[in-house]
Scaffold this active site. Structure first.
Site, PDB file in Angstrom:
ATOM      1  N   LYS A   1      10.295   3.843 -45.067  1.00 15.41           N
ATOM      2  CA  LYS A   1      10.896   5.156 -44.796  1.00 15.41           C
ATOM      3  C   LYS A   1      12.089   4.878 -43.887  1.00 15.41           C
ATOM      4  O   LYS A   1      11.923   4.347 -42.791  1.00 15.41           O
ATOM      5  CB  LYS A   1       9.858   6.043 -44.099  1.00 15.41           C
ATOM      6  CG  LYS A   1      10.368   7.421 -43.704  1.00 15.41           C
ATOM      7  CD  LYS A   1       9.187   8.218 -43.128  1.00 15.41           C
ATOM      8  CE  LYS A   1       9.604   9.535 -42.525  1.00 15.41           C
ATOM      9  NZ  LYS A   1       8.461  10.192 -41.853  1.00 15.41           N
ATOM     10  N   TRP A   2      13.272   5.198 -44.367  1.00 19.93           N
ATOM     11  CA  TRP A   2      14.528   4.900 -43.645  1.00 19.93           C
ATOM     12  C   TRP A   2      14.978   6.176 -42.965  1.00 19.93           C
ATOM     13  O   TRP A   2      15.492   7.086 -43.597  1.00 19.93           O
ATOM     14  CB  TRP A   2      15.559   4.391 -44.643  1.00 19.93           C
ATOM     15  CG  TRP A   2      16.936   4.101 -44.116  1.00 19.93           C
ATOM     16  CD1 TRP A   2      17.642   4.811 -43.208  1.00 19.93           C
ATOM     17  CD2 TRP A   2      17.788   3.018 -44.505  1.00 19.93           C
ATOM     18  NE1 TRP A   2      18.875   4.264 -43.000  1.00 19.93           N
ATOM     19  CE2 TRP A   2      18.992   3.153 -43.785  1.00 19.93           C
ATOM     20  CE3 TRP A   2      17.662   1.953 -45.405  1.00 19.93           C
ATOM     21  CZ2 TRP A   2      20.065   2.274 -43.935  1.00 19.93           C
ATOM     22  CZ3 TRP A   2      18.730   1.084 -45.556  1.00 19.93           C
ATOM     23  CH2 TRP A   2      19.905   1.235 -44.821  1.00 19.93           C
ATOM     24  N   ASP A   3      14.807   6.228 -41.646  1.00 24.42           N
ATOM     25  CA  ASP A   3      15.071   7.442 -40.880  1.00 24.42           C
ATOM     26  C   ASP A   3      16.426   7.342 -40.171  1.00 24.42           C
ATOM     27  O   ASP A   3      16.987   6.240 -40.026  1.00 24.42           O
ATOM     28  CB  ASP A   3      13.935   7.594 -39.847  1.00 24.42           C
ATOM     29  CG  ASP A   3      13.684   9.027 -39.431  1.00 24.42           C
ATOM     30  OD1 ASP A   3      14.534   9.887 -39.704  1.00 24.42           O
ATOM     31  OD2 ASP A   3      12.627   9.277 -38.809  1.00 24.42           O
TER      32      ASP A   3
ATOM     33  N   CYS B   1      15.444   9.558 -45.168  1.00 21.92           N
ATOM     34  CA  CYS B   1      14.998  10.543 -44.189  1.00 21.92           C
ATOM     35  C   CYS B   1      16.077  10.615 -43.111  1.00 21.92           C
ATOM     36  O   CYS B   1      16.708   9.609 -42.793  1.00 21.92           O
ATOM     37  CB  CYS B   1      13.666  10.080 -43.577  1.00 21.92           C
ATOM     38  SG  CYS B   1      13.015  11.145 -42.285  1.00 21.92           S
TER      39      CYS B   1
ATOM     40  N   ASP C   1       4.327   5.091 -39.486  1.00 23.26           N
ATOM     41  CA  ASP C   1       5.596   5.700 -39.077  1.00 23.26           C
ATOM     42  C   ASP C   1       6.075   5.097 -37.761  1.00 23.26           C
ATOM     43  O   ASP C   1       5.703   3.973 -37.384  1.00 23.26           O
ATOM     44  CB  ASP C   1       5.404   7.235 -39.008  1.00 23.26           C
ATOM     45  CG  ASP C   1       6.656   8.021 -39.311  1.00 23.26           C
ATOM     46  OD1 ASP C   1       7.503   8.138 -38.407  1.00 23.26           O
ATOM     47  OD2 ASP C   1       6.808   8.502 -40.452  1.00 23.26           O
ATOM     48  N   ASP C   2       6.870   5.831 -37.050  1.00 25.61           N
ATOM     49  CA  ASP C   2       7.520   5.408 -35.808  1.00 25.61           C
ATOM     50  C   ASP C   2       6.493   4.878 -34.793  1.00 25.61           C
ATOM     51  O   ASP C   2       5.400   5.419 -34.675  1.00 25.61           O
ATOM     52  CB  ASP C   2       8.230   6.643 -35.248  1.00 25.61           C
ATOM     53  CG  ASP C   2       9.233   6.304 -34.173  1.00 25.61           C
ATOM     54  OD1 ASP C   2       9.290   5.143 -33.754  1.00 25.61           O
ATOM     55  OD2 ASP C   2       9.953   7.234 -33.764  1.00 25.61           O
TER      56      ASP C   2
ATOM     57  N   ASP D   1      11.315  17.942 -41.781  1.00 27.96           N
ATOM     58  CA  ASP D   1      10.236  17.724 -40.816  1.00 27.96           C
ATOM     59  C   ASP D   1       9.341  18.951 -40.730  1.00 27.96           C
ATOM     60  O   ASP D   1       8.301  18.917 -40.077  1.00 27.96           O
ATOM     61  CB  ASP D   1      10.815  17.430 -39.430  1.00 27.96           C
ATOM     62  CG  ASP D   1      11.068  15.949 -39.243  1.00 27.96           C
ATOM     63  OD1 ASP D   1      10.623  15.159 -40.085  1.00 27.96           O
ATOM     64  OD2 ASP D   1      11.728  15.583 -38.246  1.00 27.96           O
TER      65      ASP D   1
HETATM   66  C1  DGJ Z   1      11.815  12.060 -37.994  1.00 29.10           C
HETATM   67  C2  DGJ Z   1      11.113  12.057 -39.311  1.00 29.10           C
HETATM   68  O1  DGJ Z   1      11.604  13.059 -40.139  1.00 29.10           O
HETATM   69  C3  DGJ Z   1       9.632  12.177 -39.075  1.00 29.10           C
HETATM   70  O2  DGJ Z   1       8.944  12.286 -40.285  1.00 29.10           O
HETATM   71  C4  DGJ Z   1       9.175  10.992 -38.304  1.00 29.10           C
HETATM   72  O3  DGJ Z   1       9.365   9.832 -39.066  1.00 29.10           O
HETATM   73  C5  DGJ Z   1       9.934  10.900 -36.999  1.00 29.10           C
HETATM   74  N1  DGJ Z   1      11.347  10.951 -37.192  1.00 29.10           N
HETATM   75  C6  DGJ Z   1       9.597   9.628 -36.259  1.00 29.10           C
HETATM   76  O4  DGJ Z   1      10.372   9.428 -35.169  1.00 29.10           O
END
Ligand code: DGJ
Length: 729
Positions: A473-475, A523, A363-364, A545
């Protein structure tokens, strides 16, 4: 053909498998809405057209007073020409007035369904389409309305395109995608509101007189309101009664306007939010409004949902992954947040491999110099301090363990503290002379600009080509403010919200074209962009989240009103839960996550032996039950919004040969009643065997008397049970 035109009465009739949609070309060239509901024959439809003389209802000069548009249910309503209700379209013409009066010009019916330029839309060759052209005679504006029905679905897909065929520029101020009118407004309105970590709360209320609006002006469909709604007869329930649903196939600003009018009739409009929109159309130019999907059912909300689920699964999801079992993933976010390195990730991956988990998602925090969330967005190169040897090394080690690898991106954003921002400060949305608003210390890139989207695409490709990355995962972690583009002339500035969305969709298109096998999870700070538009590009979206299983019961319940389980990202996370502090049994966390795409969001290195055993069991159950959950018919048997004590739902295989019944006791009711739950969607005539104890039940018994739920041996909050029944052979 599922679409017919009765020339004598001017009646258009659209049939889906179980529903019929009817409207009439009236003597004044308007499209009068007549009927939408369970499938009916052609007889007497014209009787539903009931023009009536009513005072204070204007009608065109010299014409029959019965011709007032103000009391006519319509398919596409103009503005300022006799209909005072919320309009479908408003065009400011070159003379400066907004009067817009679309009238029928032509129509055609054909096999197939056209794609919508640059926009997500349902697809499939097994469709019939009716195209009706309406014209505003003064400006020469054409409005091309499309209505499509599929041979194998129970939805109507609608969209509209505006074309300036006049010789002067005009400003399109509003273009709703779907007008759905009702002769009586004595109905309930159901919509989903929310916030971050509490998305899509179910709200049902009486439709009141006057105009009400649900919208997003945040640039994304948003956590706050969902771009879909249902209208229900007052007596309609989860499983019975007439319900209509509209689902907007768009991910940006939207407005759902409802108006219960002076005659107690109801108008609904669904489209791009008109307050934050305007589009300049030079002669010859056109504007395509997004699609809306409509479903109607007499089987209550359940019936409406089933129709949307099937239409989405068969005609909107286009990823190669749509029908594939998704890999069980472990995501490191709640395990490590920003505090990880290659060694820690490989430790998690080793445990994951040993437990049967199939993919590690990083992730991030893997890029730029990101140790906290105030920097580096836009710098899509590896943070070598954390990941020496880069992604190439990490991914090949992960692959050696037999796991796939996935990676987080936030493509639309830039941190003020980033190399990208320092090099291109003008690339973010902003209005010179105004302070920029930040959210999570970040700015929003101006995706209305082609070169910005192209740059991000190039950067993402460089990363994706550097290692065997099979998922992203595209946030998107903030909403849009000071929405303007420094490169657009002032008269086009109100186009930026929509141009931004087109840029997001174009980046998706380019990624899909180049990496067709890539699994993309949408996301936005959880489920802040969970809409039908996104699902055209991504087969699954992180639902929230909030990973607390009890909270998820509500979020997943209401998300399922409009979206199938196969699209809902859901993970087992650690306890006490990071969002709520609640401790829920491991088994229950698995039951709830298995109603979605399934995965883990916890530190596998910290699991006890018992928990490891439970993970192995869950992995096996996922493989066994996922095809049923992802492809079957969902029936919500109780609502967590009505019943604080238990949530019960089931999924039935399409051939009714098996079903899975889930029962979560969210809060104990001390000395509560002995519960039986009446099942739905199974075959009354078949016998089903409970795989847990081999006990047999007739389908009729289960549907009429109900399944007697056993008491919990440990009667505490959050306990759950799951029952798998198969047909006796
Ligand atoms: C928001 C996402 O919904 C989380 O799952 C995670 O990826 C964080 N951002 C990371 O900054």
């Amino acid at each position: 053909m599922a679409i017919s035109f009765d020339r004598e009465n001017g009646i258009f009739k659209l049939d889906t498998i179980n529903t019929t949609y009817v409207f009439k070309l009236d003597p004044n060239g308007r499209l009068a809405h007549l009927y939408y509901g369970e499938r009916i024959g052609a007889a007497n439809l014209n009787d539903l057209y009931r023009p009536q003389l009513r005072s204070f209802c204007p009608y065109p000069e010299g014409l029959d007073p019965l011709a007032s548009p103000d009391m006519l249910p319509q398919e596409f309503a103009g503005f300022g020409a006799g209909d005072y209700r919320v309009a479908s379209v408003i065009v400011r013409n070159a003379d400066g007035d907004d009067v817009t009066d679309p009238r029928y010009a032509a129509h055609k019916i054909f096999r197939g369904k056209p794609a919508l330029d640059g926009l997500p839309a349902t697809f499939g060759g097994n469709a019939d389409t009716l195209e009706v052209t309406m014209t505003d005679r003064k400006t020469g504006m054409d409005f091309i309305l499309l209505f499509s029905v599929f041979d194998d679905a129970d939805v109507v897909a609608r969209s509209v395109r505006a074309v300036n065929r006049g010789d002067r520029p005009v400003r399109l101020r509003k273009l709703a995608s779907c007008t759905l009118d009702f002769a009586s407004g004595d109905l309930d309105f159901i919509h989903l509101w929310g916030t971050h970590t509490r998305e899509r709360c179910f709200e049902r209320r009486e439709m009141l007189h006057g105009i009400q609006k649900i919208s997003s002006q945040r640039g994304l469909s948003s956590h706050q309101h969902s771009p879909n709604f249902a209208v229900a007869e007052r007596s309609a329930t989860e499983s019975s009664g007439l319900v209509w649903g509209v689902e907007f196939v768009y991910s940006g600003n939207f407005a759902i306007e409802t108006e219960r009018d002076q005659f107690d009739a109801l108008r609904t409009q669904t489209g791009i939010d008109p307050e934050t929109f305007e589009w300049l159309l030079e002669p010859g130019e056109s504007f395509q409004a997004p699609e809306a999907l409509l479903a109607a059912s007499t089987d209550g909300l359940d019936g409406m949902s089933l129709r949307f689920h099937d239409a989405i699964r068969n005609h909107l999801l286009r990823s190669v992954w749509k029908d594939r079992k998704r890999p069980i993933l472990v995501n490191n976010w709640e395990a490590t947040y920003f505090n990880f390195n290659t060694g820690k990730l490989l430790d998690i991956a080793r445990d994951a491999a040993e437990l049967g988990i199939e993919m590690l998602v990083l992730d991030d925090g893997w890029f730029g110099r990101r140790d906290i969330d105030n920097n580096s967005l836009g710098d899509w190169f590896v943070y070598e301090k954390k990941l020496p040897g880069g992604l190439g090394h990490l991914v090949s080690e992960v692959n050696k363990l037999g796991l796939k690898f996935g990676l987080w991106f936030e493509p639309e954003m830039v941190s003020r503290d980033s190399e990208l921002f320092r090099a291109h400060p003008d690339w973010c949305l902003q209005i010179p002379g105004r302070t920029r608003s930040e959210g999570r210390w970040q700015l929003v890139l101006d995706f209305s600009r082609g070169e910005v989207v192209d740059y991000i695409f190039k950067e993402m490709c460089a990363v994706l080509d550097s290692a065997n990355i099979e998922y992203i995962k595209w946030d998107a972690n903030r909403h849009l403010t000071e929405v303007s583009s420094v490169v657009l002339p002032p008269e086009r500035r109100k186009e930026v919200f929509h141009r931004y969305m087109l840029g997001v969709y174009r980046l998706h298109e380019m990624l899909i074209a180049r990496y067709p096998e890539l699994l993309i999870e949408g996301c936005s700070g959880g489920g802040g962009r969970f809409d039908a538009g996104m699902l055209y590009y991504v087969p699954q979206i992180w639902t929230s989240d909030n990973s607390d299983a009890i909270e998820r019961l509500k979020i997943q319940y209401s998300t399922s009103l409009f979206f199938p389980c196969s699209t809902m990202g859901a993970h087992v996370s650690d306890v006490p839960n990071h969002q709520t502090g609640r401790t829920t049994p491991f088994f229950t966390r698995g039951v709830v996550a298995m109603a979605g795409t399934f995965g883990y969001e916890l530190d596998l290195n910290k699991m006890t032996e018992d928990e490891r055993t439970m993970i192995r069991t869950q992995v096996a159950e996922y493989h066994k039950f996922n095809p049923l959950v992802a492809g079957g018919d969902l029936h919500r048997l109780t609502s967590p919004f009505d019943d604080p004590h238990q949530t019960i739902w089931m999924t039935v295989a399409k051939d009714k040969s098996e079903f899975l019944l889930n029962y979560v006791q969210s809060r104990v009711l001390p000395c509560g009643p002995q519960l039986s739950v009446r099942l739905r969607g199974i075959d009354e005539k078949r016998t089903y065997v409970n795989s847990a104890d081999g006990k047999k039940y007739s389908g009729e018994f289960l549907m009429k008397a109900g399944f007697p739920l056993p008491p919990f041996s440990w009667n505490s909050d959050g306990e759950s049970m799951r029952f798998h029944f198969t047909e006796e052979k």
